[in-house]
Enzyme design. Structure first.
Site, PDB file in Angstrom:
ATOM      1  N   GLY A  36      38.384  35.455  52.247  1.00 40.37           N
ATOM      2  CA  GLY A  36      37.690  34.211  51.877  1.00 40.37           C
ATOM      3  C   GLY A  36      36.265  34.205  52.375  1.00 40.37           C
ATOM      4  O   GLY A  36      35.796  33.228  52.961  1.00 40.37           O
TER       5      GLY A  36
ATOM      6  N   VAL B 213      44.830  36.485  47.785  1.00 45.01           N
ATOM      7  CA  VAL B 213      45.909  36.685  48.769  1.00 45.01           C
ATOM      8  C   VAL B 213      47.273  36.227  48.240  1.00 45.01           C
ATOM      9  O   VAL B 213      48.296  36.481  48.858  1.00 45.01           O
ATOM     10  CB  VAL B 213      45.602  35.988  50.118  1.00 45.01           C
TER      11      VAL B 213
ATOM     12  N   SER C 299      43.485  25.331  62.440  1.00 43.77           N
ATOM     13  CA  SER C 299      42.734  24.084  62.239  1.00 43.77           C
ATOM     14  C   SER C 299      43.191  23.038  63.252  1.00 43.77           C
ATOM     15  O   SER C 299      44.351  23.034  63.664  1.00 43.77           O
ATOM     16  CB  SER C 299      42.996  23.531  60.838  1.00 43.77           C
TER      17      SER C 299
ATOM     18  N   TYR D 276      49.287  21.316  54.866  1.00 39.47           N
ATOM     19  CA  TYR D 276      48.201  22.079  55.507  1.00 39.47           C
ATOM     20  C   TYR D 276      48.414  22.180  57.026  1.00 39.47           C
ATOM     21  O   TYR D 276      48.325  23.264  57.613  1.00 39.47           O
ATOM     22  CB  TYR D 276      46.888  21.378  55.179  1.00 39.47           C
TER      23      TYR D 276
ATOM     24  N   LYS E  63      48.893  25.485  59.541  1.00 42.37           N
ATOM     25  CA  LYS E  63      47.925  25.789  60.593  1.00 42.37           C
ATOM     26  C   LYS E  63      48.590  25.834  61.969  1.00 42.37           C
ATOM     27  O   LYS E  63      48.158  26.579  62.859  1.00 42.37           O
ATOM     28  CB  LYS E  63      46.776  24.773  60.562  1.00 42.37           C
TER      29      LYS E  63
HETATM   30  P1  NAP Z   1      36.021  26.848  51.651  1.00 41.90           P
HETATM   31  O1  NAP Z   1      34.559  26.647  51.762  1.00 41.90           O
HETATM   32  O2  NAP Z   1      36.807  26.007  50.704  1.00 41.90           O
HETATM   33  O3  NAP Z   1      36.304  28.394  51.365  1.00 41.90           O
HETATM   34  C1  NAP Z   1      37.621  28.832  51.223  1.00 41.90           C
HETATM   35  C2  NAP Z   1      37.619  30.326  51.092  1.00 41.90           C
HETATM   36  O4  NAP Z   1      38.992  30.748  50.923  1.00 41.90           O
HETATM   37  C3  NAP Z   1      36.850  30.801  49.891  1.00 41.90           C
HETATM   38  O5  NAP Z   1      36.155  31.961  50.216  1.00 41.90           O
HETATM   39  C4  NAP Z   1      37.957  31.094  48.875  1.00 41.90           C
HETATM   40  O6  NAP Z   1      37.621  32.135  47.980  1.00 41.90           O
HETATM   41  C5  NAP Z   1      39.065  31.569  49.784  1.00 41.90           C
HETATM   42  N1  NAP Z   1      40.354  31.486  49.104  1.00 41.90           N
HETATM   43  C6  NAP Z   1      40.979  30.370  48.618  1.00 41.90           C
HETATM   44  N2  NAP Z   1      42.127  30.714  48.005  1.00 41.90           N
HETATM   45  C7  NAP Z   1      42.219  32.059  48.102  1.00 41.90           C
HETATM   46  C8  NAP Z   1      43.159  33.013  47.651  1.00 41.90           C
HETATM   47  N3  NAP Z   1      44.251  32.657  46.955  1.00 41.90           N
HETATM   48  N4  NAP Z   1      42.954  34.323  47.914  1.00 41.90           N
HETATM   49  C9  NAP Z   1      41.858  34.712  48.618  1.00 41.90           C
HETATM   50  N5  NAP Z   1      40.920  33.873  49.056  1.00 41.90           N
HETATM   51  C10 NAP Z   1      41.099  32.558  48.794  1.00 41.90           C
HETATM   52  O7  NAP Z   1      36.737  26.623  53.064  1.00 41.90           O
HETATM   53  P2  NAP Z   1      36.184  26.709  54.580  1.00 41.90           P
HETATM   54  O8  NAP Z   1      35.890  25.334  55.013  1.00 41.90           O
HETATM   55  O9  NAP Z   1      35.156  27.760  54.681  1.00 41.90           O
HETATM   56  O10 NAP Z   1      37.537  27.128  55.306  1.00 41.90           O
HETATM   57  C11 NAP Z   1      37.808  28.450  55.728  1.00 41.90           C
HETATM   58  C12 NAP Z   1      39.036  28.429  56.638  1.00 41.90           C
HETATM   59  O11 NAP Z   1      38.791  27.550  57.734  1.00 41.90           O
HETATM   60  C13 NAP Z   1      40.296  27.896  55.947  1.00 41.90           C
HETATM   61  O12 NAP Z   1      41.411  28.622  56.394  1.00 41.90           O
HETATM   62  C14 NAP Z   1      40.382  26.469  56.430  1.00 41.90           C
HETATM   63  O13 NAP Z   1      41.688  25.982  56.437  1.00 41.90           O
HETATM   64  C15 NAP Z   1      39.823  26.607  57.838  1.00 41.90           C
HETATM   65  N6  NAP Z   1      39.309  25.349  58.367  1.00 41.90           N
HETATM   66  C16 NAP Z   1      38.250  24.724  57.799  1.00 41.90           C
HETATM   67  C17 NAP Z   1      37.804  23.518  58.348  1.00 41.90           C
HETATM   68  C18 NAP Z   1      36.644  22.755  57.787  1.00 41.90           C
HETATM   69  O14 NAP Z   1      36.389  21.625  58.260  1.00 41.90           O
HETATM   70  N7  NAP Z   1      35.906  23.264  56.830  1.00 41.90           N
HETATM   71  C19 NAP Z   1      38.454  22.977  59.465  1.00 41.90           C
HETATM   72  C20 NAP Z   1      39.512  23.658  60.010  1.00 41.90           C
HETATM   73  C21 NAP Z   1      39.933  24.848  59.465  1.00 41.90           C
HETATM   74  P3  NAP Z   1      36.936  31.847  46.532  1.00 41.90           P
HETATM   75  O15 NAP Z   1      35.569  31.274  46.788  1.00 41.90           O
HETATM   76  O16 NAP Z   1      36.886  33.180  45.913  1.00 41.90           O
HETATM   77  O17 NAP Z   1      37.845  30.872  45.851  1.00 41.90           O
END
Ligand code: NAP
Length: 244
Positions: free
Chosen positions: A12, A61, A139, A152, A156
């Site tokens: 991702g 994935v 998370s 979710y 996590k």
């Molecule tokens: P994001 O901007 O929505 O990006 C999500 C990423 O995951 C993208 O690169 C997407 O790829 C990839 N992805 C989604 N479905 C996929 C699949 N089936 N196979 C492979 N890749 C896939 O999210 P983010 O905020 O950067 O979050 C990244 C991680 O941090 C996640 O695990 C999320 O749960 C965790 N997190 C985020 C936050 C927050 O506040 N943002 C807080 C806690 C934890 P594509 O672009 O190619 O679709």
């Protein structure tokens, strides 16, 4: 062989936290393989890493067969992977009474089953190298049990237990397994949350601001580096103090 640097795979990596991690690890002299689900995402990662410091790789994935083929092929052609950052994740939020089974399954598959499948493909190489660093992006939701996120939050929290089991099993092979648990980080994932909810959330963050993807990336970089060589089975919270 594509490189003589240590290879780090970040799932991702097309945007948000994953992109920031890919950037940070390439600056730290790893050869970064950043995955994306679309050719546009792969191009974005390639441009960022300019082939010197890494490449983009098409990977969904949720597609077990294709993932197996892609990763095995990559390892055969380019060498073993030293660092695995399981970052790819999705949300399908809804209150429990309205949550559809489809949304439960999709989040389980993308956030949790994927890290089992991908670790299966990469850990054997780490075992044979007697070196490995795995960081799973959990998370704060998994610790707080955020309303509207039963699916979710479950994934996590489970990632944390999964990481501890692996840390126990793999420690003797010099493989560390840790989690980073971000709080509210400004990315696409949080962009659609309504302003009222965001403001409510902000009131409860002692540092009184949302986090940046780079602030998560720095901690991942620490966990895979020399300074963290005696840290395994733990979770580092990057959440501005909303959960202590
Ligand atoms: P994001 O901007 O929505 O990006 C999500 C990423 O995951 C993208 O690169 C997407 O790829 C990839 N992805 C989604 N479905 C996929 C699949 N089936 N196979 C492979 N890749 C896939 O999210 P983010 O905020 O950067 O979050 C990244 C991680 O941090 C996640 O695990 C999320 O749960 C965790 N997190 C985020 C936050 C927050 O506040 N943002 C807080 C806690 C934890 P594509 O672009 O190619 O679709």
């Amino acid at each position: 062989m594509i490189t003589d640097k240590k290879i780090a795979l970040v799932t991702g990596a097309s945007r948000g936290i994953g992109l920031a991690i890919a950037k940070r690890l390439s600056q730290a002299n790893y050869f970064v393989v950043g995955t994306a689900t679309t050719p546009e995402g792969v191009n974005r990662v390639c441009n960022l890493l300019d082939n010197q410091n890494g490449i983009g790789l098409l990977l969904n994935v949720n597609d077990k067969i294709e993932m197996e083929k892609t990763i095995k092929e990559f390892i055969t052609n380019n060498g073993k992977i030293s660092v695995l950052v399981n970052n790819a994740g999705v949300v399908r939020d809804n209150l429990f009474l309205r949550m559809r089974e489809k949304d439960w399954d999709e989040v389980m598959q993308t956030n949790l089953k994927s890290i089992f499948l991908l670790s299966k493909l990469i850990v054997p190489g780490m075992v044979s190298m007697r070196f490995g660093r795995i960081v799973n992006i959990s998370s704060v939701s998994g610790f707080l049990g955020t309303a509207g996120q039963a699916n979710y939050a479950s994934t996590k929290a489970a990632m944390v237990a999964f990481s501890k089991s692996l840390a126990n099993e793999l420690g003797s092979r010099n493989i560390t397994v840790n989690c980073v648990a971000p709080g509210f980080i400004e990315t696409d994932l949080t962009a659609n949350i309504n302003d009222q909810v965001k403001l409510e959330y902000l009131k409860n963050i002692p540092l009184r601001r949302y986090g940046k993807a780079e602030e998560v990336a720095g901690v991942v970089n620490f966990l895979i580096g020399e300074d963290a060589s005696y840290i395994t089975g733990t979770t580092i919270h990057v959440n501005g103090g909303i959960y202590m």
